[in-house]
Design a protein around this motif. Structure first.
Motif, PDB file in Angstrom:
ATOM      1  N   ASP A 179      -9.201   0.600  12.614  1.00  0.00           N
ATOM      2  CA  ASP A 179      -7.886   0.975  13.158  1.00  0.00           C
ATOM      3  C   ASP A 179      -7.389   2.281  12.536  1.00  0.00           C
ATOM      4  N   GLU A 180      -7.473   2.378  11.201  1.00  0.00           N
ATOM      5  CA  GLU A 180      -6.921   3.540  10.503  1.00  0.00           C
ATOM      6  C   GLU A 180      -7.629   4.823  10.951  1.00  0.00           C
ATOM      7  N   LEU A 181      -8.952   4.744  11.084  1.00  0.00           N
ATOM      8  CA  LEU A 181      -9.678   5.930  11.555  1.00  0.00           C
ATOM      9  C   LEU A 181      -9.239   6.285  12.970  1.00  0.00           C
ATOM     10  N   VAL A 195       1.759  -0.109   0.555  1.00  0.00           N
ATOM     11  CA  VAL A 195       1.690   1.251   1.125  1.00  0.00           C
ATOM     12  C   VAL A 195       1.737   1.192   2.654  1.00  0.00           C
ATOM     13  N   ASP A 196       0.989   0.275   3.262  1.00  0.00           N
ATOM     14  CA  ASP A 196       1.081   0.135   4.717  1.00  0.00           C
ATOM     15  C   ASP A 196       2.506  -0.255   5.123  1.00  0.00           C
ATOM     16  N   GLY A 197       3.119  -1.101   4.310  1.00  0.00           N
ATOM     17  CA  GLY A 197       4.495  -1.517   4.607  1.00  0.00           C
ATOM     18  C   GLY A 197       5.445  -0.332   4.560  1.00  0.00           C
ATOM     19  N   GLU A 217      -0.589  -1.895  16.113  1.00  0.00           N
ATOM     20  CA  GLU A 217      -1.685  -2.427  15.293  1.00  0.00           C
ATOM     21  C   GLU A 217      -1.282  -2.747  13.858  1.00  0.00           C
ATOM     22  N   GLU A 218      -0.296  -2.005  13.341  1.00  0.00           N
ATOM     23  CA  GLU A 218       0.046  -2.148  11.922  1.00  0.00           C
ATOM     24  C   GLU A 218       0.525  -3.546  11.525  1.00  0.00           C
ATOM     25  N   GLY A 219       1.129  -4.277  12.451  1.00  0.00           N
ATOM     26  CA  GLY A 219       1.622  -5.615  12.128  1.00  0.00           C
ATOM     27  C   GLY A 219       0.511  -6.467  11.524  1.00  0.00           C
ATOM     28  N   PHE A 220      -0.659  -6.338  12.092  1.00  0.00           N
ATOM     29  CA  PHE A 220      -1.820  -7.066  11.560  1.00  0.00           C
ATOM     30  C   PHE A 220      -2.159  -6.594  10.147  1.00  0.00           C
ATOM     31  N   HIS A 221      -2.157  -5.279   9.920  1.00  0.00           N
ATOM     32  CA  HIS A 221      -2.527  -4.760   8.600  1.00  0.00           C
ATOM     33  C   HIS A 221      -1.633  -5.347   7.516  1.00  0.00           C
ATOM     34  N   ILE A 222      -0.333  -5.354   7.799  1.00  0.00           N
ATOM     35  CA  ILE A 222       0.617  -5.751   6.770  1.00  0.00           C
ATOM     36  C   ILE A 222       0.558  -7.248   6.514  1.00  0.00           C
ATOM     37  N   ALA A 256     -12.010  -4.358  10.485  1.00  0.00           N
ATOM     38  CA  ALA A 256     -11.161  -4.088  11.654  1.00  0.00           C
ATOM     39  C   ALA A 256     -10.021  -3.150  11.278  1.00  0.00           C
ATOM     40  N   LYS A 257      -9.432  -3.385  10.107  1.00  0.00           N
ATOM     41  CA  LYS A 257      -8.317  -2.553   9.665  1.00  0.00           C
ATOM     42  C   LYS A 257      -8.779  -1.111   9.439  1.00  0.00           C
ATOM     43  N   THR A 258      -9.918  -0.957   8.776  1.00  0.00           N
ATOM     44  CA  THR A 258     -10.433   0.385   8.504  1.00  0.00           C
ATOM     45  C   THR A 258     -10.727   1.119   9.807  1.00  0.00           C
TER      46      THR A 258
HETATM   47 FE   LIG Z   1      -2.451   0.466   8.439  1.00  0.00          FE
END
Ligand SMILES: [Fe+2]
Ligand SMILES: [Fe+2]
Lengths: 104, 313
Positions: free
Chosen positions: B69-71, B124-126, B153-158, B65-67
Motif C-alpha cells: 500500500d505504502e509504495l 507515525v501512521d496515526g 487504505e490507512e484505516g487498516f494500517h493503523i 499488504a501494508k508495505t
Molecule cells: Fe500507512
C-alpha cells in the motif's frame, strides 16, 4: 441518441453515474438530465456524455482485483476500536467496499 | 491565473491541471507532494524487513499488504506531483536516490526490532493520517484525489499497528519492557513529526494562503496528542519525561519544545544525518537490485499479447 448522466452532489465531490436520458442534442440532454436527476436530490452539477463516447473494459477482458479473500488487509478484521475519527471513517469506507464485494 | 486570484479562489479541490496556475503555486505544491511521496516510499522500505521478521503468518501477510500500500501511495503521489508540470516522476525518483529528495524525520532512523514496529505502524501512521485526512480538502485536486485512496487504505494500517501494540503491551513482562524501551526511543521523534512551532516554519504561510495546507503544524500536533496520548496510556506505556508535556485547563497539551533535539531534526531535514543517509542508500541498493524485475516486466508487457496482467489487489 442516448446520453449517460453523472450527478455531483456537492462541490469537490465525485460525479457519479446515475442513469441515462434520450435526447437529440447536448442541450436537450442537459435539460432532461436536470429534470430527471437534479430535481429531488441535492445537486451541484451534472455531466452528460454521448453513450458511445464511454470507454469500457469488463471482467471478460481484464482481471480485476478485490475478489480474493484477503481478510488481513481490512480494518474491519481487527478487533480494536478505531483510534481516531479518521480511522473510523476509513474503516466504514472499507466496510462499504466489503459489502459491495459480498453482493457479487 | 495570477497569485491574487489564486488566494481569492483558494478552497478545497479548487485547482486542477485545467487551470493555468502561477509558478509559485506549482512549485510549492510540487515541494509538498514530492516530500509526501518520498516519505511513503522511505517508510515502506523502513518496514520492509519486518515482513520477514513478523512472528506469524497473519502478521507477515498484513505487513506485506501494508508495505505494498505504502509504495502505491508513493506512486499515486508522484503522479499528483507530476501533474503540476514542474518535475517528472523520473526526476523525483532520481532525487530520492541521490539524496536530494527530502522526507519525514521518522523515516531517517533505522528500526532494529519487531517491538519497534507499532511506533511506526500505529503512532507515525496515526500522526500521518491526521494530516492526510485534512489534505482531502487541499486545493490541488489531483492531490486530494490521491488522499481519497490513501485515507481509505490507512484505516487498516493503523488498526493493524494498534493490534501489534496491544499484543506486545498485554504480553510477557519482557515484551512490555521492550515495547516501553522502544516507545522512549521513538516518542521525541514522533512529537517532532509535526515540525517546530509555526513561527519557525518557513513554508506554511504561503501553502495555507493558496489552500494547499489545511491545518497548521501546531493544530495537527495538538490534535494528534489529544487522540493518541490517551492511547499510549491505555496500553500501559509510560510517557517519557522529556519533552515535558503539560495540559492546560482547557485540556490542551503544551509541549516544552526546547527540550527536543532540533539540531538533529534540522540535520535530518537536510539529509545530513548519518543513519538517515544509510536509509537513503540502502533503499537505492534494494531498488537497483531488482532492476531485472522491472526490465523483465517491461519486456513482457511489450511482447506478450492477449494476456491480461494480473491486477495487484
Ligand atoms: Fe500507512
Ligand atoms: Fe501511506
Amino acid at each position: 441518441m442516448i446520453w449517460e448522466v453523472f450527478r455531483q452532489e456537492g462541490a469537490g465531490k465525485y460525479h457519479t453515474h446515475c442513469g441515462n436520458v434520450h435526447a437529440p442534442d447536448r442541450e436537450m440532454a442537459l435539460m432532461f438530465a436536470q429534470i430527471q436527476h437534479g430535481r429531488r436530490k441535492p445537486t451541484h452539477s451534472i455531466w452528460v456524455t454521448p453513450q458511445q463516447e464511454i470507454g469500457e473494459v469488463n471482467e471478460d477482458g481484464a482481471t480485476f482485483g478485490g475478489t480474493t479473500d484477503k481478510g488481513y488487509r481490512w480494518a474491519t478484521q481487527y478487533n480494536i476500536t478505531a483510534a481516531a475519527e479518521e480511522v473510523a471513517d476509513s474503516e466504514s469506507e472499507q466496510a462499504d467496499a466489503e459489502k459491495e464485494r459480498g453482493r457479487r | 491565473m495570477d497569485l491574487d486570484t489564486v488566494k481569492e479562489r483558494a478552497g478545497p479541490r479548487q485547482f486542477s491541471p485545467d487551470d493555468d496556475m502561477p509558478r509559485e503555486y506549482r512549485e510549492a505544491a510540487t515541494r509538498m507532494i514530492q516530500f509526501h511521496a518520498n516519505s511513503e516510499i522511505m517508510g515502506a522500505y523502513l518496514e520492509r524487513p519486518f515482513i520477514r521478521e513478523a512472528p506469524s503468518l497473519d502478521r507477515k501477510l498484513a505487513y506485506s499488504a501494508k508495505t505494498q500500500d505504502e509504495l502505491g501511495h508513493g506512486q499515486l503521489l508522484y503522479r499528483a506531483a507530476e501533474s503540476l508540470g514542474i518535475k517528472t516522476r523520473e526526476q523525483m525518483l532520481n532525487e530520492l536516490a541521490n539524496g536530494e529528495g527530502k522526507f519525514l524525520n521518522c523515516f531517517h532512523y533505522p528500526m532494529e526490532s519487531w517491538v519497534e514496529t507499532p511506533m511506526i505502524a500505529f503512532f507515525v501512521d496515526g500522526a500521518a493520517m491526521r494530516r492526510q485526512a485534512t489534505l482531502k480538502r487541499t486545493s490541488w485536486e489531483p492531490y486530494a484525489h490521491a488522499m481519497d485512496k490513501v485515507v481509505f487504505e490507512e484505516g487498516f494500517h493503523i488498526k493493524h499497528g494498534e493490534s501489534i501494540l496491544k499484543e506486545l503491551a498485554t504480553g510477557s513482562k519482557k515484551e512490555q519492557e521492550m515495547v516501553q524501551d522502544a516507545f522512549e526511543t521513538w516518542w521525541p521523534r514522533i512529537i517532532q513529526f509535526f515540525g517546530p512551532t509555526d513561527d519557525d516554519s518557513t513554508h506554511h504561510d504561503f501553502s495555507a494562503e493558496v489552500g494547499l495546507k489545511q491545518m497548521t503544524n501546531d493544530e495537527l500536533r495538538q490534535s494528534f496528542l489529544n487522540q493518541y496520548l490517551p492511547k499510549a496510556e491505555k496500553y500501559g506505556l509510560e510517557i517519557p519525561d522529556t519533552p515535558t508535556i503539560e495540559q492546560d485547563e482547557d485540556g490542551n497539551y503544551r509541549v516544552a519544545e526546547d527540550e527536543l533535539d532540533w539540531e538533529e531534526f534540522f540535520q535530518i531535514a537536510k539529509n545530513e544525518y548519518d543513519p538517515g543517509r544509510g536509509q537513503i542508500d540502502s533503499r537505492k541498493r534494494a531498488h537497483d537490485a531488482v532492476e531485472w524485475v522491472r526490465e523483465t516486466l517491461d519486456e513482457y508487457e511489450t511482447t506478450a499479447s492477449g494476456h491480461a496482467p494480473q491486477a495487484a489487489d
